[in-house]
Design an enzyme around this catalytic site. Structure first.
Site, short mmCIF file in Angstrom:
data_model
loop_
_atom_site.label_atom_id
_atom_site.label_comp_id
_atom_site.label_asym_id
_atom_site.label_seq_id
_atom_site.Cartn_x
_atom_site.Cartn_y
_atom_site.Cartn_z
N ASP A 37 0.83 -1.19 0.24
CA ASP A 37 -0.21 0.07 -0.09
C ASP A 37 0.85 0.84 0.41
O ASP A 37 1.96 1.75 1.30
CB ASP A 37 -0.47 0.21 1.16
N ASN A 65 -2.56 13.04 -3.92
CA ASN A 65 -3.48 13.01 -4.88
C ASN A 65 -3.94 15.21 -4.45
O ASN A 65 -3.77 15.88 -5.18
CB ASN A 65 -4.78 12.45 -4.65
N HIS A 115 -4.85 14.57 -8.69
CA HIS A 115 -5.14 12.89 -9.12
C HIS A 115 -4.74 12.68 -10.40
O HIS A 115 -4.45 11.23 -9.75
CB HIS A 115 -6.92 12.49 -9.53
N ASP A 168 -2.58 9.57 -10.19
CA ASP A 168 -2.74 8.05 -11.53
C ASP A 168 -1.34 8.00 -11.61
O ASP A 168 -0.53 6.57 -11.66
CB ASP A 168 -3.39 8.56 -11.81
N GLU A 184 -4.86 2.52 -3.81
CA GLU A 184 -3.75 2.54 -4.00
C GLU A 184 -2.10 1.27 -3.25
O GLU A 184 -1.79 1.57 -2.80
CB GLU A 184 -3.31 3.86 -3.19
N1 LIG Z 1 -5.19 9.10 -8.10
C1 LIG Z 1 -5.52 7.83 -7.16
N2 LIG Z 1 -5.98 8.59 -5.99
C2 LIG Z 1 -6.81 7.40 -6.01
C3 LIG Z 1 -7.29 6.74 -6.65
N3 LIG Z 1 -7.65 5.15 -5.69
C4 LIG Z 1 -8.00 6.27 -4.36
N4 LIG Z 1 -7.05 7.35 -4.38
C5 LIG Z 1 -6.70 8.33 -2.93
O1 LIG Z 1 -6.07 7.24 -1.92
C6 LIG Z 1 -6.49 7.89 -0.94
C7 LIG Z 1 -6.77 6.82 -0.29
O2 LIG Z 1 -6.31 7.39 1.38
P1 LIG Z 1 -6.33 6.38 2.35
O3 LIG Z 1 -7.06 5.31 2.54
O4 LIG Z 1 -6.78 7.90 3.24
O5 LIG Z 1 -4.39 5.97 2.50
P2 LIG Z 1 -3.13 7.49 2.97
O6 LIG Z 1 -3.76 8.84 2.64
O7 LIG Z 1 -2.65 6.51 1.96
O8 LIG Z 1 -3.00 6.75 4.14
P3 LIG Z 1 -2.11 5.55 4.80
O9 LIG Z 1 -2.48 4.40 3.73
O10 LIG Z 1 -2.32 5.13 5.71
O11 LIG Z 1 -0.42 6.11 4.95
C8 LIG Z 1 -7.49 7.82 -0.99
O12 LIG Z 1 -7.63 9.05 -0.73
C9 LIG Z 1 -7.89 8.15 -2.73
O13 LIG Z 1 -9.17 9.04 -3.00
C10 LIG Z 1 -6.73 6.02 -7.76
O14 LIG Z 1 -6.66 5.72 -8.52
N5 LIG Z 1 -6.10 7.82 -8.10
#
Ligand SMILES: Nc1nc2c(ncn2[C@@H]2O[C@H](COP(=O)(O)OP(=O)(O)OP(=O)(O)O)[C@@H](O)[C@H]2O)c(=O)[nH]1
Length: 465
Positions: free
Chosen positions: A336, A344, A349, A353, A379
């Site tokens: 992860d 983001n 975004h 991506d 992610e």
């Molecule tokens: N750009 C982009 N963002 C994504 C995609 N799928 C998920 N996200 C974003 O990934 C983020 C995940 O955030 P969190 O689940 O809070 O986790 P984090 O910010 O990585 O924090 P930790 O996992 O705790 O390190 C979210 O803001 C989603 O909107 C995608 O396909 N593209």
């Protein structure tokens, strides 16, 4: 030649029959005439003179009798003689004859046949066998009785054999002449008939040749007369009908050929259309198969990273679990990106991506293929390591972590790190439990400060880096 022989044979038979029939009738007529002469002479003689001379040898009566006989012979040139005989029981007595010397009358005057006739007795007028006389060239004699029995006399007259033969000769000549004339006439007529037949047969032959060669029939000025002319006329009519039927058949054949050609053209056209349609259909099917394959692939692939999607990976995991029961186990890595939300939020975004795609590329390069790596969630990434133990899996995870850490990013100064959990499926362990342990290991890595690798050893966890 054969018809000539037939004509001659027929004419000969006919002539012989005619001669036989006519000569018979003629001889009968001559005989009848001689009998009439005998009767006439008998009726003209005086019975008293005969008796006077016969009984008493009265010379005057004898002379009268002889004169009467001579006169009868003289006025009838066909007669060669006449006589009067007295038949007796034992002899024949010639009383008078037509010969000039009356004294010469004796029984020698009679022929053998006459003597036999007389000895048999004469009741009425009789005649010697005229056919024997004719064939033996002998005189013919007719006898007629005169006077009443028992003293009966017989008057005889002789027909000259020469005269009879002359008549017969004349008859033969005239029969032969008629026969020759008939033969000649038959020959001429048969010749004319043969020419007439030949002319028509020739004409019929010419017509047959013309009909066989398909040429016009010869135009003859033959009047329709006999059966042959009618046969030729019928032949012409039949030939005309045959020609008309043949022309109709040829026209029908030509129409059929044209129809066949049209039909063949249409069949060719239709066949071409069908071939084209088949070709198009094949191309469409191929296209469809390609699209379906692409769709199928798309259904199993993540569009952004090109890795397998979660569903595809889950199917692979199910297969891997089945396989692990016989051929050893497998390990899994759950990774992860740390603080991705911040990326983001900070860079948008699009950059997020790009970071996801770059991380996927690193993972793919590390794996050597994209068949066992998947995008697990937003992610999150997932790696399946068949026949790989926990320790090797941890090394692979550590390698990946280090790669991501070094990975160039689209934004200057942006640093991307990865937290990873590693687990090895235990014998008989359900897939869910294994995945759960791996997930817990990932959370441990996050809790440990991120950019770390934690391995799940049974229900305990060990930080690798
Ligand atoms: N750009 C982009 N963002 C994504 C995609 N799928 C998920 N996200 C974003 O990934 C983020 C995940 O955030 P969190 O689940 O809070 O986790 P984090 O910010 O990585 O924090 P930790 O996992 O705790 O390190 C979210 O803001 C989603 O909107 C995608 O396909 N593209």
């Amino acid at each position: 030649m054969s018809h000539l022989a037939v004509i001659l044979l027929g004419a000969g038979a006919l002539g012989a029959y005619m001669y036989w029939a006519v000569s018979g009738q003629m001889l009968d007529a001559v005989g009848q005439r001689l009998l009439d002469n005998a009767r006439l002479l008998e009726s003209s003689l005086d019975i008293d003179d005969i008796r006077a001379f016969g009984d008493r040898a009265d010379s005057a009566a004898g002379e009268r009798l002889s004169q009467r006989l001579r006169r009868a012979v003289a006025i009838n040139p066909d007669l060669s003689g006449a006589y009067v005989v007295e038949p007796r029981s034992d002899s024949l007595r010639v009383l008078a004859t037509s010969q000039p010397s009356a004294g010469a009358a004796s029984s020698d005057y009679l022929t053998i046949e006459e003597s036999e006739l007389l000895r048999r007795g004469i009741e009425r007028a009789v005649i010697s066998d005229i056919r024997v006389a004719a064939s033996e060239r002998a005189d013919l004699t007719a006898l007629s009785a005169i006077g009443a029995a028992p003293q009966r006399y017989v008057v005889g007259v002789r027909l000259n054999a020469e005269s009879l033969q002359r008549s017969l000769r004349l008859l033969r000549l005239s029969t032969l002449g008629a026969l020759l004339f008939g033969v000649l006439l038959a020959l001429v007529l048969s010749r004319l008939l043969a020419e007439r037949l030949q002319r028509r047969i020739r004409s019929l032959g010419e017509r047959c040749q013309a009909l066989a060669a398909g040429e016009p029939l010869p135009v003859d000025q033959l009047p329709i007369g006999d059966e042959f002319d009618r046969v030729i006329a019928d032949f012409d009519a039949t030939a005309q009908r045959l020609r008309e039927a043949s022309a109709q058949r040829e026209a029908a054949l030509a129409a059929l050929t044209r129809a066949n050609a049209t039909l063949e053209g249409r069949v060719e056209e239709r066949t071409r259309a069908i071939e084209e349609a088949t070709h198009q259909l094949k191309a469409e099917i191929e296209n469809r198969l390609q699209v379906e394959a692409l769709l199928a692939e798309a259904a199993l692939t993540d569009g952004l990273t090109g890795l397998l999607n979660r569903r595809a990976m889950l199917e692979m995991l199910v297969q891997a679990v089945k396989a692990s029961r016989g051929q050893g186990g497998f390990s899994v890595i759950l990774a992860d990106i740390d603080h991705f939300k911040r990326i983001n939020d900070a860079h948008g975004h699009g950059v997020g991506d790009q970071v996801l795609a770059a991380a996927a590329q690193e993972l793919e390069q590390l794996q050597g293929d994209n068949r066992h790596a998947a995008r697990w969630g937003g992610e999150e990434f997932f790696v399946l390591l068949p026949h790989v133990g926990l320790m090797d899996a941890c090394r692979r995870a550590e390698e990946l972590r280090a790669r991501i850490e070094r990975m160039p990013t689209p934004v200057r100064g942006l640093r991307v790190t990865l937290s990873l959990g590693v687990a090895e499926i235990q014998p008989g362990e359900p897939l869910e439990d294994c995945l759960k342990r791996c997930d817990q290991a990932l959370y441990r890595a996050k809790d440990a400060g991120r950019n770390a690798v934690v391995a799940a050893r049974g229900n305990s966890f060990a930080t690798i880096s």
